[in-house]
Design a protein around this motif. Sequence first.
Motif, PDB file in Angstrom:
ATOM      1  N   VAL A   1       0.849  -1.200   0.000  1.00 49.63           N
ATOM      2  CA  VAL A   1       0.000   0.000   0.000  1.00 49.63           C
ATOM      3  C   VAL A   1       0.881   1.245   0.000  1.00 49.63           C
ATOM      4  CG1 VAL A   1      -1.816   1.256   1.219  1.00 49.63           C
ATOM      5  CG2 VAL A   1      -1.848  -1.246   1.199  1.00 49.63           C
ATOM      6  N   ARG A   2       1.879   1.263   0.860  1.00 50.13           N
ATOM      7  CA  ARG A   2       2.771   2.435   0.939  1.00 50.13           C
ATOM      8  C   ARG A   2       3.571   2.640  -0.345  1.00 50.13           C
ATOM      9  NH1 ARG A   2       2.009   4.784   5.443  1.00 50.13           N
ATOM     10  NH2 ARG A   2       1.559   3.620   7.338  1.00 50.13           N
TER      11      ARG A   2
ATOM     12  N   ARG B   1      -3.107  12.299  -7.246  1.00 50.95           N
ATOM     13  CA  ARG B   1      -1.850  11.722  -6.739  1.00 50.95           C
ATOM     14  C   ARG B   1      -2.097  11.276  -5.312  1.00 50.95           C
ATOM     15  NH1 ARG B   1       2.222  13.959  -3.829  1.00 50.95           N
ATOM     16  NH2 ARG B   1       1.653  16.074  -4.370  1.00 50.95           N
ATOM     17  N   LEU B   2      -1.685  10.043  -4.982  1.00 50.84           N
ATOM     18  CA  LEU B   2      -1.744   9.576  -3.603  1.00 50.84           C
ATOM     19  C   LEU B   2      -0.630  10.289  -2.856  1.00 50.84           C
ATOM     20  CD1 LEU B   2      -2.880   7.792  -1.374  1.00 50.84           C
ATOM     21  CD2 LEU B   2      -1.406   5.942  -2.219  1.00 50.84           C
ATOM     22  N   ASP B   3      -0.998  11.202  -1.983  1.00 49.44           N
ATOM     23  CA  ASP B   3      -0.033  12.073  -1.307  1.00 49.44           C
ATOM     24  C   ASP B   3       0.603  11.416  -0.090  1.00 49.44           C
ATOM     25  OD1 ASP B   3       1.163  14.777  -1.229  1.00 49.44           O
ATOM     26  OD2 ASP B   3       0.107  14.904   0.699  1.00 49.44           O
ATOM     27  N   SER B   4      -0.222  10.786   0.759  1.00 49.15           N
ATOM     28  CA  SER B   4       0.342  10.175   1.963  1.00 49.15           C
ATOM     29  C   SER B   4      -0.644   9.199   2.598  1.00 49.15           C
ATOM     30  CB  SER B   4       0.727  11.248   2.992  1.00 49.15           C
ATOM     31  OG  SER B   4      -0.433  11.916   3.462  1.00 49.15           O
ATOM     32  N   ILE B   5      -0.073   8.302   3.398  1.00 47.12           N
ATOM     33  CA  ILE B   5      -0.847   7.396   4.240  1.00 47.12           C
ATOM     34  C   ILE B   5      -0.214   7.457   5.614  1.00 47.12           C
ATOM     35  CG2 ILE B   5      -1.610   5.022   4.640  1.00 47.12           C
ATOM     36  CD1 ILE B   5      -1.199   4.530   1.625  1.00 47.12           C
ATOM     37  N   GLY B   6      -1.014   7.861   6.599  1.00 47.97           N
ATOM     38  CA  GLY B   6      -0.494   7.982   7.954  1.00 47.97           C
ATOM     39  C   GLY B   6      -0.284   6.622   8.605  1.00 47.97           C
TER      40      GLY B   6
ATOM     41  N   PHE C   1      -6.348   4.176   9.054  1.00 51.97           N
ATOM     42  CA  PHE C   1      -5.301   4.975   8.424  1.00 51.97           C
ATOM     43  C   PHE C   1      -5.889   6.239   7.804  1.00 51.97           C
ATOM     44  CE2 PHE C   1      -4.288   0.515   8.320  1.00 51.97           C
ATOM     45  CZ  PHE C   1      -2.978   0.468   8.756  1.00 51.97           C
ATOM     46  N   PHE C   2      -5.198   7.356   7.983  1.00 53.88           N
ATOM     47  CA  PHE C   2      -5.561   8.593   7.299  1.00 53.88           C
ATOM     48  C   PHE C   2      -4.873   8.567   5.936  1.00 53.88           C
ATOM     49  CE2 PHE C   2      -6.365   9.690  11.680  1.00 53.88           C
ATOM     50  CZ  PHE C   2      -7.540  10.416  11.592  1.00 53.88           C
TER      51      PHE C   2
ATOM     52  N   LYS D   1      -9.737   5.610   6.717  1.00 51.90           N
ATOM     53  CA  LYS D   1     -10.179   4.270   6.333  1.00 51.90           C
ATOM     54  C   LYS D   1      -9.965   3.400   7.565  1.00 51.90           C
ATOM     55  CE  LYS D   1     -11.551   1.445   3.075  1.00 51.90           C
ATOM     56  NZ  LYS D   1     -12.992   1.351   2.918  1.00 51.90           N
ATOM     57  N   PHE D   2     -11.068   2.835   8.116  1.00 48.00           N
ATOM     58  CA  PHE D   2     -10.954   2.249   9.453  1.00 48.00           C
ATOM     59  C   PHE D   2     -11.818   1.012   9.683  1.00 48.00           C
ATOM     60  CE2 PHE D   2     -14.421   5.217   9.521  1.00 48.00           C
ATOM     61  CZ  PHE D   2     -15.351   4.724  10.426  1.00 48.00           C
TER      62      PHE D   2
END
Length: 187
Positions: free
Chosen positions: A10-11, A116-121, A132-133, A161-162
Amino acid sequence: MAEHDWMKAVRALVGKEYGRVYAWDAVNAPMIRHWCEIMGIENPRYAKLAPATMLQVWCLEGLTQNNYPPGSTTENPYEALTLIEAQGYPSVVAVNSDLEFERELHPGERLYYVTRLDSIGEEKTTALGTGFFVTLLLSYFSQRDGSPDEKVGQQLFRVFKFRPAQTSQAAKSASSEPAAAPKIRRP
């Protein structure tokens, strides 16, 4: 909390840009008029311009999910959310949406955006549950009169997403408040 092994895949998507999603219609006076009427805006300037805050409106897919105009990408810009969901995180809630505008739009302009997928916390636990945010960045562009495409704005869109928190039946039955009437779902 240790990172799940499946999060590596995912990352790996962070930074990925997904193809163009086109607007169904060009910016047009009737839609501007309808939007201004609904929003209660009476400004004569919007007879010839679209309010900047309409930026996202032009590229909405409509009532049918994933109903994109011909020529739009077939890639799923929510690919990371799908992968997280497959690991037992079925719920999603929008956290924030920040729009930035370069300029107002003119009737006749054709728009598209890229995501664009910017980030995943890191995995977090909130009152809603554990998850995850995920932050997406949508960049909007105009195609007009054979000129080079021009960036006209961007939108930062963040969701959580939880996996919902478990609530005890005792806490539910101890509630003294009457059950709320079910909400009627809008189309």
